[in-house]
Design a protein around this motif. Structure first.
Motif, PDB file in Angstrom:
ATOM      1  N   TRP A 218      24.994  -9.334  93.040  1.00 37.31           N
ATOM      2  CA  TRP A 218      25.487 -10.125  91.917  1.00 37.31           C
ATOM      3  C   TRP A 218      24.700  -9.800  90.654  1.00 37.31           C
ATOM      4  N   ALA A 219      23.391  -9.625  90.767  1.00 42.22           N
ATOM      5  CA  ALA A 219      22.590  -9.239  89.600  1.00 42.22           C
ATOM      6  C   ALA A 219      23.058  -7.886  89.066  1.00 42.22           C
ATOM      7  N   PHE A 220      23.389  -6.957  89.966  1.00 38.40           N
ATOM      8  CA  PHE A 220      23.908  -5.660  89.531  1.00 38.40           C
ATOM      9  C   PHE A 220      25.207  -5.826  88.744  1.00 38.40           C
ATOM     10  N   ALA A 221      26.094  -6.669  89.234  1.00 39.60           N
ATOM     11  CA  ALA A 221      27.347  -6.915  88.515  1.00 39.60           C
ATOM     12  C   ALA A 221      27.080  -7.529  87.149  1.00 39.60           C
ATOM     13  N   ARG A 222      26.075  -8.413  87.068  1.00 38.72           N
ATOM     14  CA  ARG A 222      25.733  -9.005  85.775  1.00 38.72           C
ATOM     15  C   ARG A 222      25.143  -7.955  84.821  1.00 38.72           C
ATOM     16  N   TYR A 223      24.370  -7.027  85.360  1.00 43.85           N
ATOM     17  CA  TYR A 223      23.889  -5.919  84.534  1.00 43.85           C
ATOM     18  C   TYR A 223      25.070  -5.157  83.931  1.00 43.85           C
ATOM     19  N   MET A 224      26.053  -4.863  84.777  1.00 42.22           N
ATOM     20  CA  MET A 224      27.207  -4.103  84.313  1.00 42.22           C
ATOM     21  C   MET A 224      27.989  -4.865  83.249  1.00 42.22           C
ATOM     22  N   ALA A 225      28.128  -6.175  83.440  1.00 39.81           N
ATOM     23  CA  ALA A 225      28.926  -6.980  82.512  1.00 39.81           C
ATOM     24  C   ALA A 225      28.135  -7.424  81.295  1.00 39.81           C
ATOM     25  N   ASP A 226      26.853  -7.766  81.476  1.00 41.35           N
ATOM     26  CA  ASP A 226      26.060  -8.372  80.404  1.00 41.35           C
ATOM     27  C   ASP A 226      25.192  -7.350  79.672  1.00 41.35           C
ATOM     28  N   THR A 227      24.351  -6.631  80.424  1.00 43.43           N
ATOM     29  CA  THR A 227      23.371  -5.754  79.790  1.00 43.43           C
ATOM     30  C   THR A 227      24.037  -4.572  79.106  1.00 43.43           C
ATOM     31  N   LEU A 228      25.126  -4.074  79.684  1.00 40.69           N
ATOM     32  CA  LEU A 228      25.843  -2.943  79.101  1.00 40.69           C
ATOM     33  C   LEU A 228      26.904  -3.377  78.091  1.00 40.69           C
ATOM     34  N   SER A 229      26.824  -4.593  77.614  1.00 37.01           N
ATOM     35  CA  SER A 229      27.803  -5.113  76.660  1.00 37.01           C
ATOM     36  C   SER A 229      27.979  -4.184  75.462  1.00 37.01           C
ATOM     37  N   ALA A 230      29.212  -3.723  75.248  1.00 35.96           N
ATOM     38  CA  ALA A 230      29.497  -2.868  74.105  1.00 35.96           C
ATOM     39  C   ALA A 230      29.320  -3.617  72.793  1.00 35.96           C
ATOM     40  N   SER A 231      29.667  -4.891  72.771  1.00 37.92           N
ATOM     41  CA  SER A 231      29.504  -5.654  71.526  1.00 37.92           C
ATOM     42  C   SER A 231      28.033  -5.809  71.174  1.00 37.92           C
ATOM     43  N   ALA A 232      27.175  -6.028  72.180  1.00 41.13           N
ATOM     44  CA  ALA A 232      25.741  -6.121  71.914  1.00 41.13           C
ATOM     45  C   ALA A 232      25.194  -4.785  71.421  1.00 41.13           C
ATOM     46  N   MET A 233      25.698  -3.685  71.981  1.00 40.14           N
ATOM     47  CA  MET A 233      25.267  -2.373  71.494  1.00 40.14           C
ATOM     48  C   MET A 233      25.720  -2.164  70.054  1.00 40.14           C
ATOM     49  N   GLY A 234      26.919  -2.647  69.736  1.00 40.85           N
ATOM     50  CA  GLY A 234      27.388  -2.551  68.360  1.00 40.85           C
ATOM     51  C   GLY A 234      26.478  -3.292  67.398  1.00 40.85           C
ATOM     52  N   ASN A 235      26.033  -4.474  67.791  1.00 41.58           N
ATOM     53  CA  ASN A 235      25.101  -5.241  66.959  1.00 41.58           C
ATOM     54  C   ASN A 235      23.782  -4.485  66.781  1.00 41.58           C
ATOM     55  N   PHE A 236      23.326  -3.846  67.850  1.00 46.77           N
ATOM     56  CA  PHE A 236      22.066  -3.109  67.777  1.00 46.77           C
ATOM     57  C   PHE A 236      22.208  -1.901  66.846  1.00 46.77           C
ATOM     58  N   VAL A 237      23.332  -1.204  66.929  1.00 52.79           N
ATOM     59  CA  VAL A 237      23.566  -0.067  66.041  1.00 52.79           C
ATOM     60  C   VAL A 237      23.578  -0.522  64.584  1.00 52.79           C
ATOM     61  N   ARG A 238      24.205  -1.657  64.316  1.00 51.44           N
ATOM     62  CA  ARG A 238      24.225  -2.166  62.939  1.00 51.44           C
ATOM     63  C   ARG A 238      22.828  -2.513  62.457  1.00 51.44           C
ATOM     64  N   GLU A 239      21.996  -3.048  63.348  1.00 51.86           N
ATOM     65  CA  GLU A 239      20.610  -3.352  62.972  1.00 51.86           C
ATOM     66  C   GLU A 239      19.854  -2.068  62.656  1.00 51.86           C
ATOM     67  N   LEU A 240      20.033  -1.037  63.481  1.00 54.35           N
ATOM     68  CA  LEU A 240      19.376   0.242  63.205  1.00 54.35           C
ATOM     69  C   LEU A 240      19.877   0.839  61.900  1.00 54.35           C
ATOM     70  N   SER A 241      21.173   0.695  61.641  1.00 53.75           N
ATOM     71  CA  SER A 241      21.733   1.221  60.391  1.00 53.75           C
ATOM     72  C   SER A 241      21.144   0.517  59.178  1.00 53.75           C
ATOM     73  N   ARG A 242      21.003  -0.803  59.266  1.00 52.33           N
ATOM     74  CA  ARG A 242      20.416  -1.561  58.155  1.00 52.33           C
ATOM     75  C   ARG A 242      18.974  -1.128  57.906  1.00 52.33           C
ATOM     76  N   ARG A 243      18.231  -0.938  58.983  1.00 47.39           N
ATOM     77  CA  ARG A 243      16.841  -0.504  58.833  1.00 47.39           C
ATOM     78  C   ARG A 243      16.781   0.870  58.162  1.00 47.39           C
ATOM     79  N   ARG A 244      17.632   1.779  58.603  1.00 48.64           N
ATOM     80  CA  ARG A 244      17.659   3.120  58.012  1.00 48.64           C
ATOM     81  C   ARG A 244      18.015   3.055  56.531  1.00 48.64           C
ATOM     82  N   ASP A 245      19.037   2.264  56.206  1.00 49.48           N
ATOM     83  CA  ASP A 245      19.494   2.200  54.821  1.00 49.48           C
ATOM     84  C   ASP A 245      18.442   1.557  53.911  1.00 49.48           C
ATOM     85  N   ARG A 246      17.585   0.710  54.477  1.00 45.87           N
ATOM     86  CA  ARG A 246      16.489   0.119  53.692  1.00 45.87           C
ATOM     87  C   ARG A 246      15.276   1.040  53.622  1.00 45.87           C
TER      88      ARG A 246
END
Length: 313
Positions: A218-246
């Protein structure tokens, strides 16, 4: 006889022990009880080896601390290694809570502080590299230098498709049950090496045993559903982009190590992360995989050791 890269062995052909020996079981087997804000009180299993400056090694999805078996002894000649099984993986406890990536990043920071390692060096492989990057962005004093070995981190279409599939009612339970049915065969099929003859029954047991229980699958399934969240990765990319642009550099010196071939994490992610993090150094490895510490440990160490020993900046 030569084999094609990533050409799998049949599970029934696996040798009992690896054809290349390693020093994993020479390391000390440790555990601690961690009071975690996102995961509550739970037991963490980790290995320790060597002496010198502390170096944290963080494994990826579907693996454990055993993943670092071929680089532990040479690294331990220079460093005190701390090699945990992530919460929800390996021999660590598997709380029934969300495994979203920010919670996992918080967990890494909590573990580092519980072991009095703040400011240590770190290497994260695959999902572990992604989580270590998130952790040090949130907690800049956590590491002094970070090596990211072939991590994901961008919201790719297949991750969005995975999220949609696992959002179907009952899909995560079905995934957990499927992985639990024949866990050793599951990990053998889903962990890919450039040289598949490095696999063994020993490895299949190390990675399969956590999936054999309801809590572990069940923890493995949660990793697949939660940790690999594409939306969370999108938020992280935007944070990296903001840092770069600053014009704001990554909090610590960062080495990105990516292989030219990999069926698990597209190599282009390395180049894209390097564009998002101009202060990072990107190194490509040929004839390897995102498990370069298994496929080509000598070449991996040739790249990593000079970076780890560079003067702090």
């Amino acid at each position: 006889m030569s084999r094609r890269p990533f050409s799998p062995l049949a599970f029934d052909e696996l040798p009992e022990t690896p054809r290349v020996p390693h020093g994993y079981f020479e390391s000390a087997d440790r555990e601690l009880t961690l009071d975690s804000r996102p995961f509550g009180r739970h037991r963490v299993s980790y290995r320790e080896m060597g002496s010198g400056p502390p170096l944290l090694l963080v494994h990826g999805l579907m693996t454990t601390s055993y993943s670092f078996r071929y680089v532990m002894k040479p690294l331990a000649e220079r460093y005190r290694l701390i090699v945990p099984d992530l919460v929800g993986a390996g021999r660590s406890d598997k709380p029934d809570v969300s495994y979203d990536p920010q919670a996992m990043a918080t967990w890494i920071s909590e573990l580092v502080r519980a072991l009095d390692l703040e400011g240590c060096l770190a290497i994260g492989n695959s999902l572990g590299g992604y989580l270590c990057m998130r952790a040090v962005v949130s907690h800049p004093q956590l590491f002094s230098r970070l090596v990211n070995l072939h991590s994901p981190g961008l919201p790719e279409p297949r991750l969005r498709a995975l999220a949609a599939a696992l959002a179907v009612p009952g899909a995560q339970r079905a995934l957990a049950a499927f992985a639990r049915r024949k866990p050793e065969r599951w990990v053998h099929k889903n962990v890919h090496y450039f040289d598949e003859t490095l696999k063994s029954r020993e490895e299949a047991r190390q990675y399969g045993e956590p999936l054999a229980t309801r809590e572990g699958s069940w923890a493995f399934a949660r990793y697949m559903a939660d940790t690999l969240s594409a939306s969370a990765m999108g938020n992280f990319v935007r944070e990296l982009s903001r840092r770069r642009d600053r014009g704001e550099p990554f909090p610590v010196p960062l080495l990105l190590v990516y292989s030219r071939q990999d069926p698990m994490v597209p190599p282009r992610i390395g180049a894209q992360l390097a564009q998002l993090i101009p202060s990072a150094e990107l190194v490509w490895l040929e004839d390897s995989s995102h498990f370069a510490h298994v496929d080509s440990p000598e070449r991996f160490l040739d790249v990593v050791l000079p970076f780890l020993s560079s003067p702090q900046s």
